[in-house]
Design an enzyme around this catalytic site. Structure first.
Site, PDB file in Angstrom:
ATOM      1  N   LYS A  75       0.838  -1.208   0.000  1.00 39.50           N
ATOM      2  CA  LYS A  75       0.000   0.000   0.000  1.00 39.50           C
ATOM      3  C   LYS A  75       0.866   1.249   0.000  1.00 39.50           C
ATOM      4  O   LYS A  75       2.051   1.219   0.347  1.00 39.50           O
ATOM      5  CB  LYS A  75      -0.904   0.022   1.238  1.00 39.50           C
ATOM      6  CG  LYS A  75      -1.969  -1.042   1.229  1.00 39.50           C
ATOM      7  CD  LYS A  75      -2.833  -1.022  -0.001  1.00 39.50           C
ATOM      8  CE  LYS A  75      -3.886   0.053   0.027  1.00 39.50           C
ATOM      9  NZ  LYS A  75      -4.778  -0.033  -1.175  1.00 39.50           N
ATOM     10  N   TYR A  94       2.155   0.505  -4.548  1.00 40.16           N
ATOM     11  CA  TYR A  94       1.006   1.297  -5.006  1.00 40.16           C
ATOM     12  C   TYR A  94       1.092   2.657  -4.324  1.00 40.16           C
ATOM     13  O   TYR A  94       1.301   2.721  -3.101  1.00 40.16           O
ATOM     14  CB  TYR A  94      -0.315   0.646  -4.584  1.00 40.16           C
ATOM     15  CG  TYR A  94      -0.694  -0.609  -5.334  1.00 40.16           C
ATOM     16  CD1 TYR A  94      -0.903  -0.596  -6.711  1.00 40.16           C
ATOM     17  CD2 TYR A  94      -0.897  -1.802  -4.659  1.00 40.16           C
ATOM     18  CE1 TYR A  94      -1.263  -1.751  -7.394  1.00 40.16           C
ATOM     19  CE2 TYR A  94      -1.258  -2.959  -5.332  1.00 40.16           C
ATOM     20  CZ  TYR A  94      -1.443  -2.922  -6.699  1.00 40.16           C
ATOM     21  OH  TYR A  94      -1.803  -4.063  -7.362  1.00 40.16           O
ATOM     22  N   HIS A  96      -1.046   5.693  -5.874  1.00 38.01           N
ATOM     23  CA  HIS A  96      -2.284   6.421  -6.197  1.00 38.01           C
ATOM     24  C   HIS A  96      -2.156   7.891  -5.796  1.00 38.01           C
ATOM     25  O   HIS A  96      -3.018   8.444  -5.109  1.00 38.01           O
ATOM     26  CB  HIS A  96      -3.497   5.770  -5.507  1.00 38.01           C
ATOM     27  CG  HIS A  96      -3.721   4.348  -5.948  1.00 38.01           C
ATOM     28  ND1 HIS A  96      -4.222   4.020  -7.189  1.00 38.01           N
ATOM     29  CD2 HIS A  96      -3.496   3.174  -5.325  1.00 38.01           C
ATOM     30  CE1 HIS A  96      -4.287   2.706  -7.310  1.00 38.01           C
ATOM     31  NE2 HIS A  96      -3.848   2.159  -6.198  1.00 38.01           N
ATOM     32  N   GLU A 118       0.781   1.158  -9.971  1.00 39.70           N
ATOM     33  CA  GLU A 118      -0.430   1.381 -10.779  1.00 39.70           C
ATOM     34  C   GLU A 118      -0.169   2.079 -12.107  1.00 39.70           C
ATOM     35  O   GLU A 118      -1.051   2.108 -12.954  1.00 39.70           O
ATOM     36  CB  GLU A 118      -1.488   2.156  -9.973  1.00 39.70           C
ATOM     37  CG  GLU A 118      -1.163   3.605  -9.665  1.00 39.70           C
ATOM     38  CD  GLU A 118      -0.322   3.789  -8.397  1.00 39.70           C
ATOM     39  OE1 GLU A 118       0.148   2.777  -7.846  1.00 39.70           O
ATOM     40  OE2 GLU A 118      -0.129   4.937  -7.972  1.00 39.70           O
ATOM     41  N   ASP A 270     -13.973   1.982  -6.121  1.00 39.37           N
ATOM     42  CA  ASP A 270     -12.721   2.745  -5.941  1.00 39.37           C
ATOM     43  C   ASP A 270     -12.587   3.866  -6.969  1.00 39.37           C
ATOM     44  O   ASP A 270     -11.731   4.731  -6.831  1.00 39.37           O
ATOM     45  CB  ASP A 270     -11.502   1.810  -5.962  1.00 39.37           C
ATOM     46  CG  ASP A 270     -11.386   1.019  -7.242  1.00 39.37           C
ATOM     47  OD1 ASP A 270     -12.387   0.892  -7.978  1.00 39.37           O
ATOM     48  OD2 ASP A 270     -10.296   0.512  -7.527  1.00 39.37           O
TER      49      ASP A 270
HETATM   50  N1  LIG Z   1     -13.183  -2.761  -5.133  1.00 35.70           N
HETATM   51  C1  LIG Z   1     -12.020  -3.347  -5.311  1.00 35.70           C
HETATM   52  O1  LIG Z   1     -11.430  -3.909  -4.385  1.00 35.70           O
HETATM   53  C2  LIG Z   1     -11.386  -3.359  -6.671  1.00 35.70           C
HETATM   54  C3  LIG Z   1     -10.301  -4.191  -6.969  1.00 35.70           C
HETATM   55  C4  LIG Z   1      -9.788  -4.216  -8.260  1.00 35.70           C
HETATM   56  C5  LIG Z   1     -10.355  -3.385  -9.249  1.00 35.70           C
HETATM   57  N2  LIG Z   1     -11.393  -2.559  -8.921  1.00 35.70           N
HETATM   58  C6  LIG Z   1     -12.060  -1.684  -9.914  1.00 35.70           C
HETATM   59  O2  LIG Z   1     -12.873  -2.447 -10.788  1.00 35.70           O
HETATM   60  C7  LIG Z   1     -13.154  -1.659 -11.951  1.00 35.70           C
HETATM   61  C8  LIG Z   1     -12.963  -2.498 -13.209  1.00 35.70           C
HETATM   62  O3  LIG Z   1     -11.568  -2.807 -13.359  1.00 35.70           O
HETATM   63  P1  LIG Z   1     -11.028  -3.683 -14.591  1.00 35.70           P
HETATM   64  O4  LIG Z   1      -9.621  -3.985 -14.264  1.00 35.70           O
HETATM   65  O5  LIG Z   1     -11.975  -4.783 -14.908  1.00 35.70           O
HETATM   66  O6  LIG Z   1     -11.075  -2.618 -15.780  1.00 35.70           O
HETATM   67  P2  LIG Z   1     -10.988  -2.945 -17.346  1.00 35.70           P
HETATM   68  O7  LIG Z   1     -10.463  -1.705 -17.987  1.00 35.70           O
HETATM   69  O8  LIG Z   1     -10.311  -4.244 -17.588  1.00 35.70           O
HETATM   70  O9  LIG Z   1     -12.521  -3.135 -17.780  1.00 35.70           O
HETATM   71  C9  LIG Z   1     -13.464  -2.113 -17.743  1.00 35.70           C
HETATM   72  C10 LIG Z   1     -14.525  -2.411 -18.774  1.00 35.70           C
HETATM   73  O10 LIG Z   1     -15.580  -1.454 -18.595  1.00 35.70           O
HETATM   74  C11 LIG Z   1     -16.130  -1.225 -19.880  1.00 35.70           C
HETATM   75  N3  LIG Z   1     -16.975  -0.041 -19.847  1.00 35.70           N
HETATM   76  C12 LIG Z   1     -16.618   1.260 -19.828  1.00 35.70           C
HETATM   77  N4  LIG Z   1     -17.733   2.030 -19.815  1.00 35.70           N
HETATM   78  C13 LIG Z   1     -18.809   1.187 -19.822  1.00 35.70           C
HETATM   79  C14 LIG Z   1     -20.207   1.369 -19.830  1.00 35.70           C
HETATM   80  N5  LIG Z   1     -20.753   2.587 -19.843  1.00 35.70           N
HETATM   81  N6  LIG Z   1     -20.998   0.265 -19.831  1.00 35.70           N
HETATM   82  C15 LIG Z   1     -20.454  -0.970 -19.826  1.00 35.70           C
HETATM   83  N7  LIG Z   1     -19.135  -1.207 -19.846  1.00 35.70           N
HETATM   84  C16 LIG Z   1     -18.313  -0.139 -19.844  1.00 35.70           C
HETATM   85  C17 LIG Z   1     -14.893  -1.118 -20.769  1.00 35.70           C
HETATM   86  O11 LIG Z   1     -15.226  -1.255 -22.140  1.00 35.70           O
HETATM   87  C18 LIG Z   1     -14.047  -2.275 -20.226  1.00 35.70           C
HETATM   88  O12 LIG Z   1     -14.289  -3.484 -20.940  1.00 35.70           O
HETATM   89  C19 LIG Z   1     -12.192  -0.461 -11.840  1.00 35.70           C
HETATM   90  O13 LIG Z   1     -12.892   0.644 -11.335  1.00 35.70           O
HETATM   91  C20 LIG Z   1     -11.162  -0.929 -10.849  1.00 35.70           C
HETATM   92  O14 LIG Z   1     -10.521   0.156 -10.202  1.00 35.70           O
HETATM   93  C21 LIG Z   1     -11.901  -2.527  -7.656  1.00 35.70           C
END
Ligand SMILES: NC(=O)c1ccc[n+]([C@@H]2O[C@H](COP(=O)([O-])OP(=O)(O)OC[C@H]3O[C@@H](n4cnc5c(N)ncnc54)[C@H](O)[C@@H]3O)[C@@H](O)[C@H]2O)c1
Length: 371
Positions: A75, A94, A96, A118, A270
């Site tokens: 972190k 990380y 951020h 990141e 996030d």
């Molecule tokens: N909460 C947690 O602990 C945690 C952990 C890891 C990742 N995340 C978050 O999860 C989210 C997704 O991450 P990822 O690695 O899969 O990203 P990614 O870039 O691999 O995938 C995102 C997808 O969203 C699609 N997209 C964009 N706008 C859209 C819309 N209006 N409708 C439908 N689809 C749409 C894109 O085309 C893409 O395929 C991010 O916000 C990331 O920060 C959260």
């Protein structure tokens, strides 16, 4: 090089930056490795495991920071760590930065070299050190969703896979990237009927080719989402627009179209969340209910499975850590553009555009710092 692995001190952070296997890879290359006592405990690794891999255990965090030329952690440093970071010390973790100005200012003052997981980026623009945590969160989203669909957990009382004679649950996944794909595999494997919505037709074509028959794909727009939510039992938010806040794809008024006890898991929390009613929750208190709809929106989902998350993260970071330790950051970043893109702050100067833009700081050319 002298490498240090401190114990993470952020609340509820049980991951560690290096496994004993990773420690062995460094020590066999003749790097000196200092690991803080009990750093691996939360992930299931004892001090003895690290000692067997050739590391030296140091009792305090102060000793680790003061001994090491390169610190590798998980972190972002938190306030008590700011003053431990030294001039010219390489910190690989990380950060951020753009989301927290005090950290940015503290790292500038430390005159250290901050290489952020990141922003390490591959030529296809993918982010190899973010992917593993998305994989964990995606798979976990279904596990959590299934749990909170149970009646005693406040959900509809639906079993994801159904049973012979009873239809399975409907799972809607909005966003078919890393998180969405891993979620779809898990939900489909449990026998649910899965629908993935994404804006990217090329991605939907790919998913349609590789997913099992109980997974459908739909284009993402408001009309389609309004229709899909009416029959969904579990809805997973997994969208990402690089560098921007997540769009609000499920608005407050849509909740009344859902079945009571529907579970929403907003993994995109996030980035602000892709449901209007999302607010960040913790593993201690992961859900809340609005209009009979269960919301789960834990911002650090991988933190609940530190063993898996540590292995997944270190599988991805170790090759870069070996390169940095072997060549030193200047040569490693000159040779490898993926690592160069990870440089955010060097000797008090910001060298990453997103960080400079976030706080109106001068942007410096990273090439001026490399040998
Ligand atoms: N909460 C947690 O602990 C945690 C952990 C890891 C990742 N995340 C978050 O999860 C989210 C997704 O991450 P990822 O690695 O899969 O990203 P990614 O870039 O691999 O995938 C995102 C997808 O969203 C699609 N997209 C964009 N706008 C859209 C819309 N209006 N409708 C439908 N689809 C749409 C894109 O085309 C893409 O395929 C991010 O916000 C990331 O920060 C959260």
């Amino acid at each position: 090089m002298i490498v240090g692995v401190p114990k993470e001190i952020k609340n509820n952070e049980n991951r560690v930056a290096l496994t004993p296997a990773g420690a062995k890879e460094l020590t066999k290359r003749n790097h000196q490795l200092f690991v803080q006592s009990s750093a691996g405990e939360g992930s299931g690794f004892s001090d003895g495991d690290y000692e067997s891999a050739g590391a030296t255990i140091l009792p305090t965090i102060e000793e680790v920071y003061s001994s090491a030329e390169m610190i590798t952690k998980v972190k972002e440093p938190i306030e008590p760590e700011y003053s431990l970071i030294k001039k010219d010390q390489l910190v690989f973790t990380y950060f951020h930065f753009a989301s927290y100005e005090p950290l940015t200012k503290a790292m500038m003052e430390s005159k250290s070299v901050c290489l952020a997981y990141e922003t390490v980026e591959k030529p296809d623009r993918s982010l190899p050190l973010l992917v593993p945590m998305s994989e964990v969160a995606g798979r976990m989203s279904v596990q959590q969703g299934a749990k909170f669909l149970e009646k005693p957990m406040k959900g509809r009382g639906v079993l994801l896979g159904g049973v012979p004679g009873v239809k399975p649950a409907n799972v809607l996944i909005i966003g078919g990237g890393i998180v969405g794909t891993e979620a779809a595999k898990m939900a489909a494997g449990l026998g649910a009927h899965v629908t993935i919505a994404d804006l990217n037709l090329k991605r939907l074509r790919y998913l349609d080719d590789v997913m099992p028959p109980n997974v459908d794909t739909v284009i993402s727009n408001e009309f389609v989402i309004r229709e899909e939510i009416k029959r969904s039992d579990l809805i997973i938010g997994a969208v990402l627009i690089h560098g921007a806040k997540a769009p609000k794809l499920i608005t407050r008024d849509m909740l009344t179209d859902m079945k009571p006890g529907t579970v929403l898991v907003d993994v995109a929390v996030d980035q602000g969340g892709c449901f209007e009613t999302t607010k960040p929750t913790t593993h201690q208190d992961p859900i809340y209910i609005i209009d009979d709809v269960v919301h789960y929106s834990v911002a650090n989902m991988p933190g609940a499975v530190p063993y898996t998350s540590t292995l997944a993260l270190t599988n991805a970071t170790l090759p870069y850590a070996i390169e940095l330790a072997g060549k030193g950051w200047k040569k490693a970043c000159s040779d490898n553009n993926e690592l160069k893109l990870g440089l955010n702050i060097i000797n008090g100067d910001v060298v990453y555009q997103g960080v400079a833009d976030a706080f109106g700081l001068p942007m410096n050319d990273v090439n001026g710092y490399l040998s």
